[in-house]
Motif scaffolding. Structure first.
Motif, mmCIF file in Angstrom:
data_model
loop_
_atom_site.group_PDB
_atom_site.id
_atom_site.type_symbol
_atom_site.label_atom_id
_atom_site.label_comp_id
_atom_site.label_asym_id
_atom_site.label_seq_id
_atom_site.Cartn_x
_atom_site.Cartn_y
_atom_site.Cartn_z
ATOM 1 N N LEU A 218 33.913 -19.431 -1.638
ATOM 2 C CA LEU A 218 32.754 -19.576 -0.674
ATOM 3 C C LEU A 218 33.016 -17.933 -0.580
ATOM 4 N N SER A 219 34.114 -17.496 -0.510
ATOM 5 C CA SER A 219 34.640 -15.392 -0.746
ATOM 6 C C SER A 219 33.689 -15.246 -2.480
ATOM 7 N N GLU A 220 33.935 -15.656 -2.819
ATOM 8 C CA GLU A 220 33.152 -15.048 -4.521
ATOM 9 C C GLU A 220 31.899 -15.329 -4.740
ATOM 10 N N GLU A 221 31.179 -17.173 -4.423
ATOM 11 C CA GLU A 221 29.634 -16.848 -3.630
ATOM 12 C C GLU A 221 28.833 -15.895 -3.268
ATOM 13 N N LEU A 222 29.705 -15.954 -1.594
ATOM 14 C CA LEU A 222 29.632 -14.594 -0.781
ATOM 15 C C LEU A 222 29.304 -13.259 -1.868
ATOM 16 N N GLN A 223 29.703 -12.872 -1.979
ATOM 17 C CA GLN A 223 29.596 -12.133 -2.750
ATOM 18 C C GLN A 223 29.159 -11.597 -4.325
ATOM 19 N N ASN A 224 28.221 -13.028 -4.454
ATOM 20 C CA ASN A 224 27.628 -13.438 -6.068
ATOM 21 C C ASN A 224 25.756 -13.199 -5.803
ATOM 22 N N ASP A 225 25.750 -13.491 -4.253
ATOM 23 C CA ASP A 225 24.565 -13.632 -3.476
ATOM 24 C C ASP A 225 24.210 -13.301 -2.705
ATOM 25 N N GLU A 226 22.713 -12.237 -2.617
ATOM 26 C CA GLU A 226 22.863 -11.111 -0.733
ATOM 27 C C GLU A 226 22.247 -12.997 0.031
ATOM 28 N N ASN A 227 21.889 -13.612 -0.035
ATOM 29 C CA ASN A 227 21.207 -14.738 0.394
ATOM 30 C C ASN A 227 22.116 -15.229 1.038
ATOM 31 N N HIS A 228 23.133 -14.947 2.574
ATOM 32 C CA HIS A 228 23.906 -16.374 2.269
ATOM 33 C C HIS A 228 23.803 -18.144 1.986
ATOM 34 N N GLU A 229 22.116 -18.314 2.768
ATOM 35 C CA GLU A 229 22.134 -19.548 2.499
ATOM 36 C C GLU A 229 22.357 -20.142 0.726
ATOM 37 N N THR A 230 21.582 -19.550 0.017
ATOM 38 C CA THR A 230 21.604 -19.845 -1.550
ATOM 39 C C THR A 230 23.265 -19.835 -1.573
ATOM 40 N N ALA A 231 24.490 -18.599 -0.998
ATOM 41 C CA ALA A 231 25.267 -18.283 -1.561
ATOM 42 C C ALA A 231 26.272 -19.556 -0.645
ATOM 43 N N PHE A 232 25.918 -20.104 0.272
ATOM 44 C CA PHE A 232 26.273 -21.537 0.634
ATOM 45 C C PHE A 232 26.036 -22.172 0.097
ATOM 46 N N GLN A 233 25.407 -22.771 -0.763
ATOM 47 C CA GLN A 233 24.615 -23.938 -1.287
ATOM 48 C C GLN A 233 25.133 -23.465 -2.819
ATOM 49 N N ALA A 234 25.558 -22.839 -2.642
ATOM 50 C CA ALA A 234 26.578 -22.875 -4.634
ATOM 51 C C ALA A 234 27.952 -23.031 -4.387
ATOM 52 N N TYR A 235 28.464 -22.531 -2.895
ATOM 53 C CA TYR A 235 29.837 -22.889 -2.391
ATOM 54 C C TYR A 235 29.862 -24.653 -2.335
ATOM 55 N N PHE A 236 28.801 -25.425 -1.642
ATOM 56 C CA PHE A 236 28.696 -26.477 -0.892
ATOM 57 C C PHE A 236 28.894 -26.882 -2.447
ATOM 58 N N GLU A 237 28.299 -26.826 -3.790
ATOM 59 C CA GLU A 237 27.904 -27.720 -5.322
ATOM 60 C C GLU A 237 29.561 -27.083 -5.941
ATOM 61 N N ARG A 238 30.050 -26.243 -5.995
ATOM 62 C CA ARG A 238 31.006 -25.956 -6.596
ATOM 63 C C ARG A 238 32.521 -26.650 -5.892
ATOM 64 N N ARG A 239 32.514 -26.744 -4.566
ATOM 65 C CA ARG A 239 33.191 -27.949 -4.544
ATOM 66 C C ARG A 239 33.457 -28.778 -3.777
ATOM 67 N N ALA A 240 31.882 -29.413 -3.381
ATOM 68 C CA ALA A 240 31.827 -30.683 -2.549
ATOM 69 C C ALA A 240 32.313 -31.756 -2.871
ATOM 70 N N GLU A 241 32.170 -32.061 -4.306
ATOM 71 C CA GLU A 241 32.626 -32.740 -5.050
ATOM 72 C C GLU A 241 34.332 -33.046 -5.424
ATOM 73 N N ARG A 242 34.592 -31.853 -5.760
ATOM 74 C CA ARG A 242 35.769 -32.003 -6.412
ATOM 75 C C ARG A 242 36.900 -32.106 -5.298
ATOM 76 N N ALA A 243 36.724 -31.625 -3.712
ATOM 77 C CA ALA A 243 37.141 -31.689 -2.628
ATOM 78 C C ALA A 243 37.671 -33.384 -2.868
#
Ligand code: FAD
Length: 373
Positions: free
Chosen positions: A312-337
């Protein structure tokens, strides 16, 4: 920082929330962590930190302190109830530069994480229970049980399996599922050195006893076995009942002889819960047990919460927009977790039905964890 997100409120000061506070604080966000309890964790047993958790803790700079204050093991030794060794497996599955596993008292881990979160600039508020929130186009306002409110750019809900942030975000009450087993856990101290390089397990029927080193002379013990859904576990008689149960395991005589009422025995029914829809909406994002709580059979719950926090922290640093950062976080995490959570629960289901294949599930878990998070 040029980001639209500057101020972040984290709900929940468990392992996930504290790791998020460390990582986001270090990245320069203005973090306020709000924990419902009026004091940080003062009780609880130990926690097993597998290699993937240690790898993330190394990235956020707390790995060495966790190891200095914990105990490292290389082997998991499975015995029968009499203490005869059935097999042993290496705990390492990921990285030869890390110990197979680190085991640490939850309270000690909590103290370490809190210290690092504050050093990273996060403000930690205790007795601050989130009850609801409301959003506008520009900010989010969080309401607390003490009647106060606080505003921020985003709210991160790391508030555990009964998350109120999640239930408001999803606009439904998420139900947990009881998996049919319960876990007793307690701390233990020995007069002599008993631990070397191994986590010790003992199995009889559907009952598994684990003796986990926390130092050469201290450890914590867990007992996992089936319980009816409506069972209650009377605290006043718990110590004696657990001791009686352990008398059925001659191989852990060293435990029954040394367990002390000085250290309370905890009891938890093992529940699971998984959120399959997006873990974010508007200015709210979720992580840890709030979205994927499972059985402790693979010792991966906290490990997954730590991974969520750093991604989550990495994606918020990578993307200025919180909604696209949140979606990138979800895509990286959901399947694995969610896969790991499901494998953990599957072990419980198999243990209850007596279906073989638990070793295969552990192998599948390690295969999944070798993929980058
Ligand atoms: C018996 C047992 C053994 C386990 N053993 C292991 C293990 O060995 N290794 C491992 O990796 N995992 C283990 N786990 C799983 C692990 O404990 C959890 O997955 C992990 O603690 C989840 O962390 P979290 O921060 O997401 O949630 P939590 O630890 O539940 O933290 C949530 C925090 O939020 C706070 N909170 C709740 N509601 C609010 C609110 N409204 N406002 C503000 N704060 C709020 C709570 O007080 C709490 O401090 C085990 C679990 C159990 C039950």
């Amino acid at each position: 920082m040029n980001h639209e997100v500057k101020k972040i409120i984290i709900a929940g000061g468990g392992i996930g929330g504290l790791c998020a506070a460390i990582s986001l604080g270090r990245a320069g966000f203005e973090v306020t962590l709000c924990e419902a309890a009026s004091e940080m964790r003062k009780s609880g047993a130990g926690i097993l930190q597998p290699q993937n958790a240690l790898g993330v803790l190394r990235e956020i700079g707390v790995y060495e302190e966790c190891c200095q204050n914990g105990f490292q093991t290389e082997w998991l030794k499975q015995h029968d109830e009499n203490g005869s060794l059935l097999f042993k497996v290496r705990e390492a599955f990921l990285d030869d530069s890390l110990p197979g596993r680190n085991n640490i008292l939850r309270q000690t881990l909590n103290d370490i994480l809190r210290k690092h979160a504050e050093a990273a600039g996060a403000t930690i508020l205790l007795g601050k229970k989130v009850v609801s929130y409301e959003e506008t186009a520009d900010e989010i306002t969080v309401h607390f049980a003490d009647g106060t409110v606080m505003t921020a750019d985003i709210l991160a809900g790391f508030d555990g399996i009964r998350s109120v942030v999640r239930d408001q975000m999803l606009q439904r009450e998420v139900k947990t599922e009881y998996l049919g087993m319960g876990a007793h856990r307690f701390f233990i101290s020995f007069p002599e050195r008993v631990f070397h390089d191994s986590t010790l397990m003992y199995k009889k029927g559907q009952t598994q006893v684990g003796v986990v080193p926390l130092s050469e002379k201290t450890g914590y013990v867990f007992i996992i076995r089936p319980y009816d859904a409506d069972c209650t576990d009377d605290e006043d008689t718990r110590f004696e009942r657990v001791k009686d149960l352990l008398h059925g395991f001659p191989g852990v005589k060293f435990v029954t002889e040394n367990m002390s009422k000085e250290y309370p025995v905890l009891f938890h029914k093992i529940e699971q819960m998984a959120v399959k829809e997006p873990w974010h909406r508007g200015r709210v994002v979720l992580g840890g047990d709030a979205v994927h709580a499972g059985a402790p059979t693979l010792a991966q719950g906290a490990a997954m919460a730590i991974e969520d926090a750093i991604v989550l922290s990495e994606e918020l640093q990578n993307d200025e927009n919180h909604e696209t950062a949140f979606q990138a976080y979800f895509e990286r995490r959901a399947e694995r977790a969610l896969q790991i959570q499901n494998l953990s629960s599957e072990i419980v289901r198999r243990e209850i039905k007596g279906t073989p294949g638990v070793q295969d599930i552990i192998g599948e878990c390690h295969r999944l964890l070798k993929e980058p998070y």
